[in-house]
Write a protein that holds these residues in place. Structure first.
Motif, short mmCIF file in Angstrom:
data_model
loop_
_atom_site.label_atom_id
_atom_site.label_comp_id
_atom_site.label_asym_id
_atom_site.label_seq_id
_atom_site.Cartn_x
_atom_site.Cartn_y
_atom_site.Cartn_z
N PRO A 13 0.82 -1.21 0.00
CA PRO A 13 0.00 0.00 0.00
C PRO A 13 0.85 1.27 0.00
O PRO A 13 1.85 1.36 0.73
CB PRO A 13 -0.81 -0.13 1.30
CG PRO A 13 -0.97 -1.61 1.45
CD PRO A 13 0.35 -2.19 1.02
N GLU A 14 0.46 2.22 -0.82
CA GLU A 14 1.20 3.48 -0.98
C GLU A 14 1.28 4.21 0.35
O GLU A 14 0.26 4.53 0.97
CB GLU A 14 0.49 4.35 -2.00
CG GLU A 14 1.08 5.73 -2.20
CD GLU A 14 2.38 5.71 -2.98
OE1 GLU A 14 3.13 6.69 -2.89
OE2 GLU A 14 2.62 4.72 -3.70
N PRO A 15 2.51 4.50 0.84
CA PRO A 15 2.65 5.19 2.12
C PRO A 15 2.36 6.68 2.00
O PRO A 15 2.81 7.34 1.06
CB PRO A 15 4.11 4.94 2.50
CG PRO A 15 4.81 4.79 1.19
CD PRO A 15 3.82 4.13 0.26
N ILE A 16 1.61 7.21 2.94
CA ILE A 16 1.31 8.64 3.00
C ILE A 16 2.21 9.32 4.03
O ILE A 16 2.76 10.39 3.79
CB ILE A 16 -0.17 8.88 3.35
CG1 ILE A 16 -1.06 8.37 2.21
CG2 ILE A 16 -0.44 10.36 3.64
CD1 ILE A 16 -2.54 8.39 2.54
N SER A 27 0.29 -8.27 -2.85
CA SER A 27 0.78 -7.10 -2.13
C SER A 27 1.16 -7.51 -0.71
O SER A 27 0.50 -8.36 -0.10
CB SER A 27 -0.30 -6.01 -2.08
OG SER A 27 0.16 -4.87 -1.40
N LEU A 28 2.22 -6.89 -0.17
CA LEU A 28 2.65 -7.15 1.20
C LEU A 28 2.13 -6.08 2.14
O LEU A 28 2.14 -4.89 1.83
CB LEU A 28 4.19 -7.14 1.29
CG LEU A 28 4.95 -8.23 0.55
CD1 LEU A 28 6.44 -8.05 0.77
CD2 LEU A 28 4.51 -9.62 1.01
N VAL A 29 1.67 -6.50 3.32
CA VAL A 29 1.28 -5.56 4.37
C VAL A 29 1.98 -5.98 5.67
O VAL A 29 2.63 -7.01 5.74
CB VAL A 29 -0.26 -5.51 4.56
CG1 VAL A 29 -0.93 -4.99 3.30
CG2 VAL A 29 -0.81 -6.89 4.94
N ASP A 30 1.81 -5.16 6.69
CA ASP A 30 2.46 -5.39 7.99
C ASP A 30 3.96 -5.56 7.78
O ASP A 30 4.56 -6.58 8.12
CB ASP A 30 1.88 -6.61 8.68
CG ASP A 30 2.15 -6.61 10.18
OD1 ASP A 30 2.71 -5.61 10.68
OD2 ASP A 30 1.83 -7.60 10.86
N ILE A 31 4.58 -4.52 7.24
CA ILE A 31 5.95 -4.64 6.72
C ILE A 31 7.01 -3.99 7.61
O ILE A 31 8.12 -3.72 7.14
CB ILE A 31 6.04 -4.03 5.30
CG1 ILE A 31 5.57 -2.57 5.31
CG2 ILE A 31 5.21 -4.86 4.32
CD1 ILE A 31 5.78 -1.86 4.00
N ASN A 32 6.70 -3.77 8.88
CA ASN A 32 7.74 -3.20 9.74
C ASN A 32 8.85 -4.19 10.05
O ASN A 32 9.96 -3.80 10.42
CB ASN A 32 7.13 -2.66 11.05
CG ASN A 32 6.38 -3.71 11.83
OD1 ASN A 32 5.26 -4.08 11.43
ND2 ASN A 32 6.95 -4.21 12.92
N ARG A 33 8.57 -5.51 9.86
CA ARG A 33 9.57 -6.53 10.15
C ARG A 33 10.09 -7.16 8.85
O ARG A 33 9.91 -8.34 8.58
CB ARG A 33 9.00 -7.60 11.07
CG ARG A 33 8.62 -7.08 12.43
CD ARG A 33 8.03 -8.17 13.32
NE ARG A 33 9.02 -9.19 13.63
CZ ARG A 33 8.85 -10.51 13.41
NH1 ARG A 33 7.74 -10.95 12.84
NH2 ARG A 33 9.79 -11.38 13.75
N ILE A 34 10.73 -6.34 8.03
CA ILE A 34 11.34 -6.84 6.79
C ILE A 34 12.85 -6.70 6.90
O ILE A 34 13.37 -5.70 7.41
CB ILE A 34 10.81 -6.06 5.57
CG1 ILE A 34 9.43 -6.61 5.17
CG2 ILE A 34 11.77 -6.17 4.39
CD1 ILE A 34 8.86 -5.99 3.94
N LYS A 35 13.54 -7.71 6.42
CA LYS A 35 15.00 -7.67 6.37
C LYS A 35 15.43 -7.69 4.91
O LYS A 35 14.96 -8.52 4.12
CB LYS A 35 15.58 -8.88 7.11
CG LYS A 35 17.09 -8.81 7.31
CD LYS A 35 17.56 -9.94 8.21
CE LYS A 35 19.06 -9.82 8.49
NZ LYS A 35 19.52 -10.92 9.38
N PHE A 36 16.28 -6.76 4.55
CA PHE A 36 16.80 -6.71 3.19
C PHE A 36 18.17 -7.40 3.20
O PHE A 36 19.12 -6.94 3.83
CB PHE A 36 16.90 -5.27 2.70
CG PHE A 36 15.55 -4.59 2.58
CD1 PHE A 36 14.77 -4.78 1.46
CD2 PHE A 36 15.05 -3.81 3.61
CE1 PHE A 36 13.51 -4.18 1.35
CE2 PHE A 36 13.80 -3.21 3.52
CZ PHE A 36 13.03 -3.40 2.38
N MET A 37 18.23 -8.52 2.50
CA MET A 37 19.40 -9.38 2.59
C MET A 37 19.45 -10.31 1.38
O MET A 37 18.49 -10.38 0.60
CB MET A 37 19.34 -10.23 3.86
CG MET A 37 18.05 -11.05 3.97
SD MET A 37 17.93 -12.06 5.46
CE MET A 37 18.44 -13.66 4.77
#
Length: 242
Positions: free
Chosen positions: A91-94, A174-184
């Motif tokens: 979802p597009e962040p505001i 689409s992905l939601v609840d994305i505060n716990r994402i690791k870029f690796m």
């Protein structure tokens, strides 16, 4: 004290975000409420906005988020921007708003546009595939793309994956609840482990494993073994806590 960030393209919603502490409790439609609460708001311009209010952290995390880690709303906002640059749907962040005292974090809000996708992977739960193999294969492609782009969603669970059929006959995710994402860098084995939280019967996991292996040029037998191993391990441990 308040920290407020609004995406430059969405400045017209600044007043709404700045008044969230008052508006959130009086207006909007609650669509989720446990530790955190999510509400939708219908705006005058016809769009629907989604607001997630993160609960007040426990006494330890109040200080951790104040000095050592970014608050959840901040992480989710920044992760959304990064996912967008990678061509991954979320979802597009505001914007976001964080309340803090001198020594700790209180609550925070994440504000996005509401996704137009209406289905979740819960749909596959304990039911048979019933001819829905095409959705599972499309989902395997979506997941492989995430992993190839170095995205590891640490809560890759059914409710955090939205999807729907698109106008071309395919499926959008689409992905939601994305505060716990690791870029690796996500290896094939790490990717298989990432699927452990999904609900689904053996036929669901088999189709998913085979297509995921094909897209990532991996051995199908190995991928099946890994996915079933990590899936069983996760849910066995989960059952011990209930």
């Amino acid at each position: 004290m308040r920290s407020i960030i609004i995406a430059p393209a969405h400045e017209k919603y600044r007043n709404f975000v700045e008044n969230l502490d008052e508006v959130f409790h009086k207006e909007g439609k609650t669509i989720y409420q446990e530790r955190n609460e999510i509400k939708t708001f219908s705006m005058e311009d016809g769009v629907t906005i989604n607001v997630k209010r993160f609960t007040v952290p426990n006494i330890i995390n109040k200080h951790v988020y104040a000095f050592f880690r970014k608050p959840k709303a901040v992480r989710a906002y920044k992760n959304a921007l990064r996912l967008k640059t990678l061509g991954i749907n979320t979802p597009e962040p505001i914007g976001y708003m964080v309340y803090r005292t001198l020594w700790s974090i209180r609550h925070s809000y994440l504000v996005t546009f509401q996704s137009h996708l209406t289905r979740t992977m819960y749909e596959f739960g304990y039911s048979n595939l019933d001819g829905r193999d095409d959705i599972v294969r499309a989902f395997a492609h979506f997941t492989a793309d995430l992993h190839d782009k170095g995205v590891y969603h640490k809560d890759f669970s059914p409710g955090n994956i939205l999807f729907d059929k698109n106008e071309h006959g395919g499926y959008d995710f689409s992905l939601v609840d994305i505060n716990r994402i690791k870029f690796m860098q996500v290896s094939v084995e790490a990717g298989c482990r990432n699927l452990c939280r999904l609900w689904g019967r053996e036929d669901f996991l088999t189709v998913l494993a085979d297509e995921y292996a094909t897209v990532r040029n991996a051995d199908k037998t190995l991928v099946r073994e890994l996915i079933f191993k990590y899936h069983e391990k996760f849910w066995r441990n989960r059952r011990k806590h209930f």
